[in-house]
Every structure is written in structure tokens, then in C-alpha cells.
Design a protein around this motif. Structure first.
Motif, PDB file in Angstrom:
ATOM      1  N   ASP A  26       7.994  -8.105  -3.946  1.00  0.00           N
ATOM      2  CA  ASP A  26       7.734  -8.218  -5.379  1.00  0.00           C
ATOM      3  C   ASP A  26       8.666  -9.259  -5.995  1.00  0.00           C
ATOM      4  OD1 ASP A  26      10.208  -6.961  -5.961  1.00  0.00           O
ATOM      5  OD2 ASP A  26       9.262  -4.993  -6.235  1.00  0.00           O
ATOM      6  N   SER A  27       8.600  -9.441  -7.307  1.00  0.00           N
ATOM      7  CA  SER A  27       9.368 -10.488  -7.984  1.00  0.00           C
ATOM      8  C   SER A  27      10.874 -10.245  -7.927  1.00  0.00           C
ATOM      9  CB  SER A  27       8.917 -10.615  -9.440  1.00  0.00           C
ATOM     10  OG  SER A  27       9.217  -9.422 -10.151  1.00  0.00           O
ATOM     11  N   ASN A  28      11.298  -9.023  -7.618  1.00  0.00           N
ATOM     12  CA  ASN A  28      12.719  -8.697  -7.491  1.00  0.00           C
ATOM     13  C   ASN A  28      13.195  -8.705  -6.046  1.00  0.00           C
ATOM     14  OD1 ASN A  28      13.292  -8.164 -10.321  1.00  0.00           O
ATOM     15  ND2 ASN A  28      11.916  -6.422 -10.056  1.00  0.00           N
ATOM     16  N   GLY A  29      12.312  -9.040  -5.125  1.00  0.00           N
ATOM     17  CA  GLY A  29      12.669  -9.098  -3.718  1.00  0.00           C
ATOM     18  C   GLY A  29      12.553  -7.775  -2.993  1.00  0.00           C
ATOM     19  N   TYR A  30      12.050  -6.728  -3.657  1.00  0.00           N
ATOM     20  CA  TYR A  30      11.867  -5.453  -2.980  1.00  0.00           C
ATOM     21  C   TYR A  30      10.681  -5.543  -2.032  1.00  0.00           C
ATOM     22  CZ  TYR A  30      15.186  -3.579  -6.325  1.00  0.00           C
ATOM     23  OH  TYR A  30      16.310  -3.358  -7.074  1.00  0.00           O
ATOM     24  N   LYS A  31      10.778  -4.803  -0.948  1.00  0.00           N
ATOM     25  CA  LYS A  31       9.759  -4.828   0.083  1.00  0.00           C
ATOM     26  C   LYS A  31       8.745  -3.709  -0.117  1.00  0.00           C
ATOM     27  CE  LYS A  31      13.622  -5.191   2.031  1.00  0.00           C
ATOM     28  NZ  LYS A  31      14.479  -5.813   1.044  1.00  0.00           N
ATOM     29  N   HIS A  32       7.467  -4.019   0.165  1.00  0.00           N
ATOM     30  CA  HIS A  32       6.366  -3.065   0.048  1.00  0.00           C
ATOM     31  C   HIS A  32       5.552  -3.190   1.330  1.00  0.00           C
ATOM     32  CE1 HIS A  32       7.086  -2.574  -4.314  1.00  0.00           C
ATOM     33  NE2 HIS A  32       7.528  -3.822  -4.191  1.00  0.00           N
ATOM     34  N   ILE A  33       5.337  -2.070   2.017  1.00  0.00           N
ATOM     35  CA  ILE A  33       4.643  -2.079   3.292  1.00  0.00           C
ATOM     36  C   ILE A  33       3.490  -1.077   3.255  1.00  0.00           C
ATOM     37  CG2 ILE A  33       4.847  -1.693   5.785  1.00  0.00           C
ATOM     38  CD1 ILE A  33       7.865  -2.243   5.480  1.00  0.00           C
ATOM     39  N   SER A  34       2.311  -1.528   3.658  1.00  0.00           N
ATOM     40  CA  SER A  34       1.187  -0.614   3.862  1.00  0.00           C
ATOM     41  C   SER A  34       1.008  -0.469   5.374  1.00  0.00           C
ATOM     42  CB  SER A  34      -0.092  -1.133   3.206  1.00  0.00           C
ATOM     43  OG  SER A  34      -0.493  -2.367   3.764  1.00  0.00           O
ATOM     44  N   TYR A  35       0.584   0.724   5.795  1.00  0.00           N
ATOM     45  CA  TYR A  35       0.396   0.968   7.219  1.00  0.00           C
ATOM     46  C   TYR A  35      -0.455   2.213   7.435  1.00  0.00           C
ATOM     47  CZ  TYR A  35       4.303   4.285   6.604  1.00  0.00           C
ATOM     48  OH  TYR A  35       5.112   5.304   6.175  1.00  0.00           O
ATOM     49  N   TYR A  36      -0.873   2.388   8.674  1.00  0.00           N
ATOM     50  CA  TYR A  36      -1.710   3.517   9.061  1.00  0.00           C
ATOM     51  C   TYR A  36      -0.866   4.528   9.831  1.00  0.00           C
ATOM     52  CZ  TYR A  36      -5.517   6.034  11.435  1.00  0.00           C
ATOM     53  OH  TYR A  36      -6.364   7.003  11.914  1.00  0.00           O
ATOM     54  N   HIS A  37      -1.003   5.793   9.480  1.00  0.00           N
ATOM     55  CA  HIS A  37      -0.331   6.897  10.178  1.00  0.00           C
ATOM     56  C   HIS A  37      -1.355   7.501  11.127  1.00  0.00           C
ATOM     57  CE1 HIS A  37       1.700  10.637  10.982  1.00  0.00           C
ATOM     58  NE2 HIS A  37       2.721  10.310  10.202  1.00  0.00           N
ATOM     59  N   LEU A  38      -1.231   7.177  12.416  1.00  0.00           N
ATOM     60  CA  LEU A  38      -2.239   7.565  13.407  1.00  0.00           C
ATOM     61  C   LEU A  38      -2.357   9.079  13.557  1.00  0.00           C
ATOM     62  CD1 LEU A  38      -4.303   6.774  15.587  1.00  0.00           C
ATOM     63  CD2 LEU A  38      -2.405   6.631  17.201  1.00  0.00           C
ATOM     64  N   THR A  39      -1.250   9.797  13.576  1.00  0.00           N
ATOM     65  CA  THR A  39      -1.309  11.250  13.764  1.00  0.00           C
ATOM     66  C   THR A  39      -2.037  11.929  12.605  1.00  0.00           C
ATOM     67  OG1 THR A  39       0.723  11.238  15.046  1.00  0.00           O
ATOM     68  CG2 THR A  39       0.055  13.351  14.109  1.00  0.00           C
ATOM     69  N   ASN A  40      -1.680  11.550  11.366  1.00  0.00           N
ATOM     70  CA  ASN A  40      -2.299  12.167  10.182  1.00  0.00           C
ATOM     71  C   ASN A  40      -3.591  11.487   9.760  1.00  0.00           C
ATOM     72  OD1 ASN A  40      -0.124  13.891  10.148  1.00  0.00           O
ATOM     73  ND2 ASN A  40       0.961  12.761   8.561  1.00  0.00           N
ATOM     74  N   LYS A  41      -3.833  10.273  10.303  1.00  0.00           N
ATOM     75  CA  LYS A  41      -5.034   9.485   9.985  1.00  0.00           C
ATOM     76  C   LYS A  41      -5.097   9.106   8.502  1.00  0.00           C
ATOM     77  CE  LYS A  41      -7.600  11.536  13.827  1.00  0.00           C
ATOM     78  NZ  LYS A  41      -6.466  11.480  14.662  1.00  0.00           N
ATOM     79  N   ASP A  42      -3.944   8.676   7.954  1.00  0.00           N
ATOM     80  CA  ASP A  42      -3.807   8.390   6.526  1.00  0.00           C
ATOM     81  C   ASP A  42      -3.336   6.967   6.270  1.00  0.00           C
ATOM     82  OD1 ASP A  42      -4.390  11.069   6.070  1.00  0.00           O
ATOM     83  OD2 ASP A  42      -2.286  11.649   5.849  1.00  0.00           O
ATOM     84  N   LEU A  43      -3.683   6.451   5.086  1.00  0.00           N
ATOM     85  CA  LEU A  43      -3.099   5.209   4.591  1.00  0.00           C
ATOM     86  C   LEU A  43      -1.743   5.546   3.999  1.00  0.00           C
ATOM     87  CD1 LEU A  43      -3.195   2.199   3.741  1.00  0.00           C
ATOM     88  CD2 LEU A  43      -4.221   2.993   1.590  1.00  0.00           C
ATOM     89  N   MET A  44      -0.723   4.830   4.437  1.00  0.00           N
ATOM     90  CA  MET A  44       0.642   5.073   3.989  1.00  0.00           C
ATOM     91  C   MET A  44       1.205   3.836   3.292  1.00  0.00           C
ATOM     92  SD  MET A  44       1.225   8.176   5.040  1.00  0.00           S
ATOM     93  CE  MET A  44       2.996   8.291   4.842  1.00  0.00           C
ATOM     94  N   TYR A  45       2.239   4.077   2.498  1.00  0.00           N
ATOM     95  CA  TYR A  45       2.910   3.013   1.759  1.00  0.00           C
ATOM     96  C   TYR A  45       4.408   3.305   1.780  1.00  0.00           C
ATOM     97  CZ  TYR A  45       4.717   0.782  -2.498  1.00  0.00           C
ATOM     98  OH  TYR A  45       5.474   0.082  -3.412  1.00  0.00           O
ATOM     99  N   ALA A  46       5.206   2.263   2.004  1.00  0.00           N
ATOM    100  CA  ALA A  46       6.663   2.400   1.991  1.00  0.00           C
ATOM    101  C   ALA A  46       7.249   1.294   1.126  1.00  0.00           C
ATOM    102  CB  ALA A  46       7.223   2.319   3.399  1.00  0.00           C
ATOM    103  N   THR A  47       8.304   1.625   0.391  1.00  0.00           N
ATOM    104  CA  THR A  47       9.009   0.625  -0.405  1.00  0.00           C
ATOM    105  C   THR A  47      10.496   0.948  -0.426  1.00  0.00           C
ATOM    106  OG1 THR A  47       9.131  -0.534  -2.528  1.00  0.00           O
ATOM    107  CG2 THR A  47       8.648   1.834  -2.598  1.00  0.00           C
ATOM    108  N   ASP A  48      11.308  -0.101  -0.637  1.00  0.00           N
ATOM    109  CA  ASP A  48      12.754   0.077  -0.734  1.00  0.00           C
ATOM    110  C   ASP A  48      13.244  -0.147  -2.164  1.00  0.00           C
ATOM    111  OD1 ASP A  48      12.499  -2.683  -0.998  1.00  0.00           O
ATOM    112  OD2 ASP A  48      14.105  -3.141   0.408  1.00  0.00           O
ATOM    113  N   LYS A  49      12.337  -0.125  -3.157  1.00  0.00           N
ATOM    114  CA  LYS A  49      12.740  -0.463  -4.529  1.00  0.00           C
ATOM    115  C   LYS A  49      13.697   0.542  -5.152  1.00  0.00           C
ATOM    116  CE  LYS A  49       8.545   1.305  -6.742  1.00  0.00           C
ATOM    117  NZ  LYS A  49       7.358   0.952  -7.495  1.00  0.00           N
TER     118      LYS A  49
END
Length: 155
Positions: A26-49
Motif C-alpha cells: 500500500d502507499s505506506n509500504g505495508y504488505k498485503h498478501i492473498s492466498y489459498y488455505h488448502l486444508t480449509n479450502k478458503d481464500l485468505m488474506y494477511a497484512t502487516d499494517k
């Protein structure tokens, strides 16, 4: 690094997490990650903001989250395109309203594989993806306030 200290190491742990990852800053340099959780079969999102990694389940309805792609707009809202493998649909998730909203963008046939998302200078969202029903590349912009899907490679 305007987003604070560089955080490294384990973002999410457990069985079979971190497939089909995509990352954006993002504009402040924080990281945003989308990924797949195979065990739960879900769309996941992670951020360090917040200063440490925080993970969230974005879509848990069926087998969702293959082929994620993530982009950040000029207001630092997050936009994610991905495959709904249960229904063979292209889906989209965003937090631009302040909470996560998911939408099915294209539900015609077997669509939504290999998504890629981009945001233009007007903060309009554009998604490209495979229509596996007719083996064609499709394009879906949201420039008029509603999604319009177009085949850009003739079948």
C-alpha cells in the motif's frame, strides 16, 4: 521502509497454507498478501499494517481462493480476484467499504482460472482470467460501476 520494520518469517502456519499467493504494497509500504488455505479450502488474506502479521479468512463458502491476485487502490483499499472452484466462477473480494464484500463476477461456464487484477488511475478495477469453457482469455473491467465481461481472444 515506510511500513515499519521488515517483517519476515512465518505469516500463517498450519497444514497446507500459502498456495496461490499474491502480494501488493500500500502507499505506506505495508504488505498485503492473498492466498489459498488448502486444508480449509478458503481464500485468505494477511497484512502487516498493525505491526505484526494478521490473517483473515475472506471467503469460506465452498472451495474458494485458487489463483488469487491482489491489488491496492489509491485509498489503500484491497481488491482480490480469485476462483470459486465449487461453482467454477470468477469471484472478487474488496474491503473498500470498510468490511470485506465478496461478489461473483462471471458465472457463465467454467471461468475464473489464472486471474490477474489491476487498478487504474481512476481506481477502476480490471480483471483478466481464463474462460475454460471455450478456451479464451476474458477481461472484466468495472469502469462504469458494473462488471462487463468480454472475450478478448476469439474461441
Amino acid at each position: 521502509n515506510t511500513g515499519g520494520a521488515i517483517l519476515s518469517g512465518i505469516v500463517d502456519s498450519g497444514s497446507n497454507v500459502g498456495i496461490y499467493t499474491s502480494i501488493a504494497l500500500d502507499s505506506n509500504g505495508y504488505k498485503h498478501i492473498s492466498y489459498y488455505h488448502l486444508t480449509n479450502k478458503d481464500l485468505m488474506y494477511a497484512t502487516d499494517k498493525s505491526g505484526s502479521w494478521v490473517t483473515t479468512s475472506i471467503d469460506t463458502s465452498g472451495i474458494v481462493g485458487h489463483y488469487t491476485s491482489i491489488a491496492i487502490d489509491s485509498n489503500d483499499a484491497v481488491h482480490i480476484s480469485y476462483l470459486d472452484d465449487t461453482n467454477d466462477d470468477l469471484k472478487y473480494a474488496t474491503d473498500k467499504s470498510g468490511s470485506w464484500v465478496t461478489t461473483s463476477i462471471d458465472t457463465s461456464g467454467i471461468v475464473g482460472h489464472y486471474t490477474s487484477i489491476a487498478i487504474d488511475s481512476n481506481d477502476d478495477v480490471h480483471i483478466s482470467y481464463l474462460d475454460d469453457t471455450i478456451s479464451a482469455l476474458h477481461f472484466a473491467p468495472d469502469t462504469s460501476g458494473s462488471w462487463v465481461t468480454t472475450s478478448i481472444v476469439p474461441s
